[in-house]
Design an enzyme around this catalytic site. Structure first.
Site, PDB file in Angstrom:
ATOM      1  N   ARG A 142     -10.385 -99.181  -5.473  1.00  0.00           N
ATOM      2  CA  ARG A 142     -10.551 -99.341  -6.924  1.00  0.00           C
ATOM      3  C   ARG A 142     -10.807 -98.021  -7.638  1.00  0.00           C
ATOM      4  O   ARG A 142     -10.783 -97.971  -8.872  1.00  0.00           O
ATOM      5  CB  ARG A 142     -11.630-100.386  -7.225  1.00  0.00           C
ATOM      6  CG  ARG A 142     -11.155-101.808  -6.928  1.00  0.00           C
ATOM      7  CD  ARG A 142     -12.168-102.833  -7.347  1.00  0.00           C
ATOM      8  NE  ARG A 142     -13.422-102.695  -6.652  1.00  0.00           N
ATOM      9  CZ  ARG A 142     -13.689-103.202  -5.459  1.00  0.00           C
ATOM     10  NH1 ARG A 142     -12.781-103.919  -4.838  1.00  0.00           N
ATOM     11  NH2 ARG A 142     -14.855-103.016  -4.886  1.00  0.00           N
ATOM     12  N   GLU A 183     -24.421-101.960   5.259  1.00  0.00           N
ATOM     13  CA  GLU A 183     -25.572-102.844   5.471  1.00  0.00           C
ATOM     14  C   GLU A 183     -25.701-103.174   6.962  1.00  0.00           C
ATOM     15  O   GLU A 183     -26.778-103.129   7.532  1.00  0.00           O
ATOM     16  CB  GLU A 183     -25.370-104.120   4.653  1.00  0.00           C
ATOM     17  CG  GLU A 183     -26.653-104.801   4.296  1.00  0.00           C
ATOM     18  CD  GLU A 183     -26.388-105.996   3.395  1.00  0.00           C
ATOM     19  OE1 GLU A 183     -25.311-106.076   2.780  1.00  0.00           O
ATOM     20  OE2 GLU A 183     -27.287-106.852   3.346  1.00  0.00           O
TER      21      GLU A 183
END
Ligand code: AMP
Length: 176
Positions: free
Chosen positions: A64, A101
């Site tokens: 993006r 994460e």
């Protein structure tokens, strides 16, 4: 949420709850991209953040960061450099790993993408924990680039990504 005294692009961004997994509020720029007014406003706002600074290369993160990265490069008569996920770039490249994460990921850049001393603008849509942008800064500096600004459409302030980019000029159109 507050604005940097610029045009309001917030209404063009769609919030998707629990994507790609539970607990994440995904900031979707597809609705911004599909609206020509939204695109124009966003590009104007991003350009205002950079101002009149000289830029040789704009580096955009897959994927993006590519949309406005290429448009920004045109605004500054600069080249565009894609930073990509592993295995996508065909030429000689260097890589940087960063923590997710759970586990790790890495990003790659072509070795001839940036020349020593070139002035680099880094762009992505969202600054979250900052791991992605930090890895990109390392790649650019390993090639000898000078980072002028890390430029985002949005910063998720509560994730403190800016702390990882200590020492860089970090800007965004929107802060959440
Ligand atoms: P980070 O490395 O945590 O700063 O994550 C930044 C990257 O993940 C960017 O390339 C973003 O496109 C994407 N990202 C992270 N969080 C979000 C979110 N809440 N909404 C949309 N994109 C996100």
């Amino acid at each position: 949420m507050y604005f940097c005294g610029m045009n309001n692009i917030e209404k063009y961004i769609r919030d998707i709850q629990d994507f790609p997994k539970e607990g994440i509020l995904f900031k979707d720029i597809a609705t911004l991209l599909q609206d020509p007014v939204g695109m124009r406003l966003c590009l104007e706002n991003l350009t205002q953040l950079v101002g009149e600074q000289k830029i040789d290369k704009v580096v955009g993160m897959e994927s993006r960061g590519f949309f406005f990265g290429t448009l920004l490069a045109q605004q500054y008569n600069a080249g565009f450099v894609p930073v990509r996920k592993p295995g996508k770039l065909p030429f000689k490249k260097i890589a940087e790993s960063y923590d997710l994460e759970y586990g790790q990921d890495s990003l790659e850049i072509h070795v001839d993408a940036i020349e020593k001393g070139e002035r680099v603008l880094i762009h992505d849509d969202v600054l979250a924990t900052g791991g992605t942008a930090e890895a990109v800064c390392k790649l650019v500096e390993r090639l000898g680039g000078e980072i002028v600004q890390c430029n985002f459409i949005m910063q998720l302030d509560f994730l403190k990504g800016k702390d990882k980019l200590n020492g860089y000029n970090v800007t965004s159109v929107l802060n959440y």
